[in-house]
Design an enzyme around this catalytic site. Structure first.
Site, short mmCIF file in Angstrom:
data_model
loop_
_atom_site.label_atom_id
_atom_site.label_comp_id
_atom_site.label_asym_id
_atom_site.label_seq_id
_atom_site.Cartn_x
_atom_site.Cartn_y
_atom_site.Cartn_z
N LYS A 1 1.03 -1.00 0.00
CA LYS A 1 0.18 -0.05 0.04
C LYS A 1 0.77 1.44 0.08
CE LYS A 1 -4.48 -1.77 1.19
NZ LYS A 1 -5.64 -1.54 1.98
N LYS B 1 -4.15 -8.71 -7.00
CA LYS B 1 -5.76 -9.23 -6.55
C LYS B 1 -6.79 -8.07 -6.54
CE LYS B 1 -5.77 -7.36 -1.73
NZ LYS B 1 -7.16 -7.38 -0.93
N LYS C 1 -10.68 -3.18 -3.31
CA LYS C 1 -11.63 -2.21 -3.63
C LYS C 1 -11.13 -0.77 -3.93
CE LYS C 1 -13.53 -3.41 0.94
NZ LYS C 1 -12.29 -2.84 1.70
P1 ATP Z 1 -8.73 -2.28 0.08
O1 ATP Z 1 -8.34 -2.02 -1.40
O2 ATP Z 1 -9.59 -1.09 0.60
O3 ATP Z 1 -7.47 -2.68 0.94
P2 ATP Z 1 -9.89 -5.07 -0.21
O4 ATP Z 1 -10.62 -4.95 -1.30
O5 ATP Z 1 -8.23 -5.39 -0.36
O6 ATP Z 1 -9.74 -3.56 0.30
P3 ATP Z 1 -10.23 -5.66 2.65
O7 ATP Z 1 -11.39 -4.84 3.47
O8 ATP Z 1 -8.94 -5.46 2.85
O9 ATP Z 1 -10.47 -5.63 1.03
O10 ATP Z 1 -10.66 -7.11 2.81
C1 ATP Z 1 -11.80 -7.73 3.41
C2 ATP Z 1 -11.62 -9.10 3.20
O11 ATP Z 1 -11.92 -9.72 1.77
C3 ATP Z 1 -10.40 -10.11 3.78
O12 ATP Z 1 -10.85 -11.20 4.34
C4 ATP Z 1 -9.73 -10.16 2.62
O13 ATP Z 1 -8.56 -11.26 2.86
C5 ATP Z 1 -10.82 -10.62 1.55
N1 ATP Z 1 -10.50 -10.13 0.16
C6 ATP Z 1 -10.08 -8.84 -0.18
N2 ATP Z 1 -9.92 -9.08 -1.61
C7 ATP Z 1 -9.75 -10.20 -1.86
C8 ATP Z 1 -9.72 -10.95 -3.02
N3 ATP Z 1 -9.21 -10.39 -4.35
N4 ATP Z 1 -9.83 -12.41 -3.13
C9 ATP Z 1 -10.32 -13.06 -1.99
N5 ATP Z 1 -10.56 -12.49 -0.82
C10 ATP Z 1 -10.42 -11.13 -0.73
#
Ligand code: ATP
Ligand code: LTN
Length: 359
Positions: A132, A215, A218
């Site tokens: 990040k 990955k 969001k």
């Molecule tokens: P940000 O981009 O704001 O960091 P994010 O999309 O990575 O958000 P998180 O809030 O960090 O989402 O993650 C919430 C949950 O979703 C966690 O359990 C994380 O492991 C899971 N998760 C996030 N992205 C993925 C993905 N691409 N595939 C599977 N699981 C995911």
């Protein structure tokens, strides 16, 4: 993973009392934007599947969200929308305490104590901080982003959590939580349950549709990057048809980075349909990428339909969500206070005179 009731230190007073209770789950998602199918397949779907066997705490981690600058109005909207999406994904308040992290002050307090017990070297190893912060301007990287893992450890340890269902990317944070619990227990005496991460077999790491080697996230920009949980069927079809593939022809699961796009589409299909890998490959044998994309789009549309209709019903009901969050925060705070009182004693904070029991 065991199904036995683990033993837990009761926080009533310093000599530890052993209590029985059902195994406990804790997990959370940041209200940082629209939830996507990665969040659903990596986290929410398995939360709903597990719920009836455990005592579950599912948190909307708004204090983690502000480790990156957030617009206050958008943060409020995302927090309420996430709460509704937790419910729409099938979480039942009968089994789950669904609450907002900032409503329970114990998270910040234990977070601070753990921060003071965390060697810098442990934080320096965290992949999420490195990834990040690498994308940000140096002056906008906050100290909170760096100490993010100690607040996450506080979330988990406050509830004497046994299992933490998360996607693959969070494994390192859960390992750090376990190391911190062990460190605290050996410095101050048995206090915390050691938690284990629980990673789903399928869907643990969904990749971006436009960036199949990174990955799905969001916070990534790019309209074709993620399918959000509230995307309409038309939008899902459009995003899917534009997904990056390759110049090969075969439709097979593969670990070859060049074939990551097709592998990702097959992974999404498998996670939504729960079909075995060989049956999926057999199904697509001789078909083209156009067919693959159409079929995966329909599986996603069908998989999200019940969630979307529940979501829109909940939104119509309005204020019910705020009431549920208030009730749940009360229960969470009661459980968290038991651990926090014990921790305060253990580290040597004196009790408030009004909290000392007459002997
Ligand atoms: P940000 O981009 O704001 O960091 P994010 O999309 O990575 O958000 P998180 O809030 O960090 O989402 O993650 C919430 C949950 O979703 C966690 O359990 C994380 O492991 C899971 N998760 C996030 N992205 C993925 C993905 N691409 N595939 C599977 N699981 C995911
Ligand atoms: N870091 C997690 C969100 C999170 C979390 C938690 C997950 C904060 N506290 C406690 C499980 C348990 C993420 O998904 N980015």
């Amino acid at each position: 993973m065991t199904d036995q009731s683990p033993t837990v230190a009761s926080a009533t007073d310093t000599p530890t009392v052993i209590k029985q209770r059902p195994p406990r789950i804790f997990s959370g998602i940041q209200p940082t934007g629209q939830l996507h199918i990665g969040n659903y397949l990596g986290a929410l779907k398995q939360w709903a599947q597990l719920q009836s066997k455990y005592d579950n705490f599912y948190c909307i981690v708004d204090m983690h969200a502000i480790t990156i600058p957030q617009d206050p109005q958008e943060l409020r909207e995302s927090t309420r929308r996430n709460a509704a999406l937790y419910l729409a994904s099938g979480l039942d308040p009968k089994y789950c305490t669904i609450f907002v992290q900032s409503h329970v002050a114990a998270h910040a307090e234990l977070g601070w104590i753990l921060t003071c017990l965390t060697p810098l070297g442990w934080l320096n190893r965290m992949h999420q901080f490195k990834d990040k912060s690498a994308k940000m301007q140096a002056e906008s990287i906050s100290a909170g982003l760096y100490t993010y893992p100690t607040l996450m450890a506080a979330d988990i340890l406050l509830y004497q959590t046994d299992l933490v269902p998360v996607g693959d990317d969070q494994k390192q944070h859960v390992e750090l939580t376990r190391d911190l619990a062990q460190r605290f227990n050996s410095m101050f005496g048995e206090t915390f349950t050691l938690p284990d991460a629980m990673i789903p077999v399928s869907g643990a790491r969904i990749m971006g549709l436009d960036t199949p080697n990174a990955k799905m996230s969001k916070s990534a920009i790019g309209e074709g990057h993620a399918i959000t949980l509230l995307d309409s069927p038309e939008v899902i079809r459009k995003k899917m048809m534009r997904a990056t593939t390759d110049s090969h022809r075969e439709i097979k699961f593969s670990t070859d980075p060049e074939r990551a796009g097709v592998n990702n589409l097959l992974t999404i299909y498998q996670a939504f349909t729960d079909e075995p890998g060989e049956a999926i490959e057999a199904h697509f044998e001789g078909k083209g990428y156009g067919d693959l994309k159409k079929t995966v789009a329909e599986a996603v549309i069908e998989g999200l339909a019940p969630l979307q209709s529940r979501y829109y019903e909940l939104v119509k009901e309005g204020g019910a969500i705020d009431e549920l969050l208030a009730k749940s925060a009360e229960r969470a705070a009661e459980v968290a206070a038991q651990t926090l009182d014990l921790v305060r004693d253990r580290v040597g904070f004196i009790r408030l005179a009004s909290k000392v029991k007459p002997s």
